[in-house]
Design a protein around this motif. Sequence first.
Motif, short mmCIF file in Angstrom:
data_model
loop_
_atom_site.label_atom_id
_atom_site.label_comp_id
_atom_site.label_asym_id
_atom_site.label_seq_id
_atom_site.Cartn_x
_atom_site.Cartn_y
_atom_site.Cartn_z
N GLY A 160 1.00 -1.16 0.22
CA GLY A 160 -0.17 -0.05 -0.19
C GLY A 160 0.93 1.19 -0.10
O GLY A 160 2.13 1.03 -0.38
N PRO A 161 0.37 2.28 0.29
CA PRO A 161 0.86 3.66 0.21
C PRO A 161 2.11 3.83 1.44
O PRO A 161 2.92 4.43 1.39
CB PRO A 161 -0.19 4.65 0.05
CG PRO A 161 -1.37 4.03 0.77
CD PRO A 161 -1.18 2.74 0.40
N VAL A 162 1.71 3.01 2.49
CA VAL A 162 2.25 3.02 3.64
C VAL A 162 3.53 1.93 3.81
O VAL A 162 2.95 0.88 3.69
CB VAL A 162 1.53 3.24 4.84
CG1 VAL A 162 2.47 3.20 6.04
CG2 VAL A 162 0.56 4.32 4.80
N SER A 163 4.70 2.07 3.60
CA SER A 163 5.61 1.15 4.25
C SER A 163 6.75 1.11 5.30
O SER A 163 6.63 2.51 5.59
CB SER A 163 6.36 0.90 2.69
OG SER A 163 7.16 1.99 2.65
N ALA A 186 7.23 5.04 5.66
CA ALA A 186 7.36 6.10 4.57
C ALA A 186 6.01 5.80 4.10
O ALA A 186 5.26 4.86 3.81
CB ALA A 186 8.35 5.38 3.73
N ILE A 187 5.53 7.16 3.69
CA ILE A 187 3.99 7.45 3.10
C ILE A 187 4.27 7.92 1.71
O ILE A 187 4.96 8.87 1.46
CB ILE A 187 3.13 8.25 3.85
CG1 ILE A 187 2.91 7.78 5.31
CG2 ILE A 187 1.74 8.35 3.19
CD1 ILE A 187 2.22 8.86 6.23
N VAL A 211 -6.95 7.06 -1.20
CA VAL A 211 -5.99 6.31 -0.68
C VAL A 211 -6.02 5.00 -1.71
O VAL A 211 -6.88 4.13 -1.56
CB VAL A 211 -6.35 5.88 0.58
CG1 VAL A 211 -5.06 5.04 1.16
CG2 VAL A 211 -6.16 6.97 1.47
N SER A 212 -4.83 5.04 -2.48
CA SER A 212 -4.87 3.86 -3.47
C SER A 212 -3.63 2.97 -2.98
O SER A 212 -3.29 3.23 -2.11
CB SER A 212 -4.70 4.54 -5.05
OG SER A 212 -3.39 5.20 -4.93
N LYS A 260 1.60 1.16 11.06
CA LYS A 260 1.18 1.09 9.71
C LYS A 260 -0.55 1.25 9.66
O LYS A 260 -1.04 1.99 8.97
CB LYS A 260 1.71 0.16 8.91
CG LYS A 260 2.50 0.52 7.69
CD LYS A 260 3.18 -0.75 7.00
CE LYS A 260 2.53 -1.53 6.52
NZ LYS A 260 3.48 -2.65 5.52
N GLU A 261 -0.87 0.45 10.40
CA GLU A 261 -2.49 0.07 10.18
C GLU A 261 -3.15 1.37 10.83
O GLU A 261 -4.24 1.87 10.18
CB GLU A 261 -2.91 -1.08 11.02
CG GLU A 261 -2.42 -2.23 10.61
CD GLU A 261 -0.93 -2.80 10.89
OE1 GLU A 261 -0.50 -2.12 11.66
OE2 GLU A 261 -0.42 -3.36 9.87
N GLU A 262 -2.53 2.06 11.77
CA GLU A 262 -3.18 3.19 12.37
C GLU A 262 -2.90 4.43 11.37
O GLU A 262 -3.98 5.20 11.30
CB GLU A 262 -2.37 3.73 13.64
CG GLU A 262 -2.53 2.77 14.93
CD GLU A 262 -1.79 3.52 16.06
OE1 GLU A 262 -2.24 4.37 16.67
OE2 GLU A 262 -0.71 2.78 16.36
N VAL A 263 -1.90 4.68 10.96
CA VAL A 263 -1.60 5.77 9.64
C VAL A 263 -2.65 5.22 8.49
O VAL A 263 -3.30 6.51 8.20
CB VAL A 263 -0.28 5.40 9.54
CG1 VAL A 263 -0.03 6.51 8.12
CG2 VAL A 263 0.68 6.08 10.46
N LEU A 264 -2.81 4.25 8.01
CA LEU A 264 -3.71 3.82 7.02
C LEU A 264 -5.19 4.10 7.23
O LEU A 264 -5.93 4.87 6.69
CB LEU A 264 -3.60 2.44 6.39
CG LEU A 264 -2.69 2.21 5.41
CD1 LEU A 264 -2.30 0.89 5.17
CD2 LEU A 264 -2.83 2.98 4.34
#
Length: 166
Positions: free
Chosen positions: A67-70, A78-79, A95-96, A153-157
Amino acid sequence: MNCQIARLSFTRTGLLTLCERSCGVVKSSVFTNVYQLRNQRSFAQSDMPKKDKTSKTPQKQPEPPTGPVSTLKDGQLAIAIHAKPGAKHNAVTDVSSEAVGVAIAAPPTDGEANAELVRYLSKVLELKKSEIVLDKGSKSREKIIKVTASISKEEVLEKLKSEAAS
């Protein structure tokens, strides 16, 4: 006499001199020696050990981001951002799987849009501005934002998706 010395020195390399050819001193033993030397060279070359290309340690392929967050090597996030400067107001547009689309209400001059992007993301993610850094893409629409705070990562997404939905 000179032909014999020349013949002895040149039989090692497999060459015949003009003197030997013109004098007719060439004997069958010279041809035999030359033939043997040539065969020894080709035999020696074929006996050379070949490099084993399969003995190298296999390289791990980096996993493509899901996804966009790694997650980076040092544990930071990193977003991937696709910035759209010059909008009427700040908003997460989508959010793709490749990037987060963010409309920025600042012109793309003198880094104003980058500063506004960092301010807006710190508000959306509920983090300090010092915990969000523009890592790559200062003059591009495709940007990488590094998050130094301890957040998953999950919180950011989840926060980005909820902002996109509203």
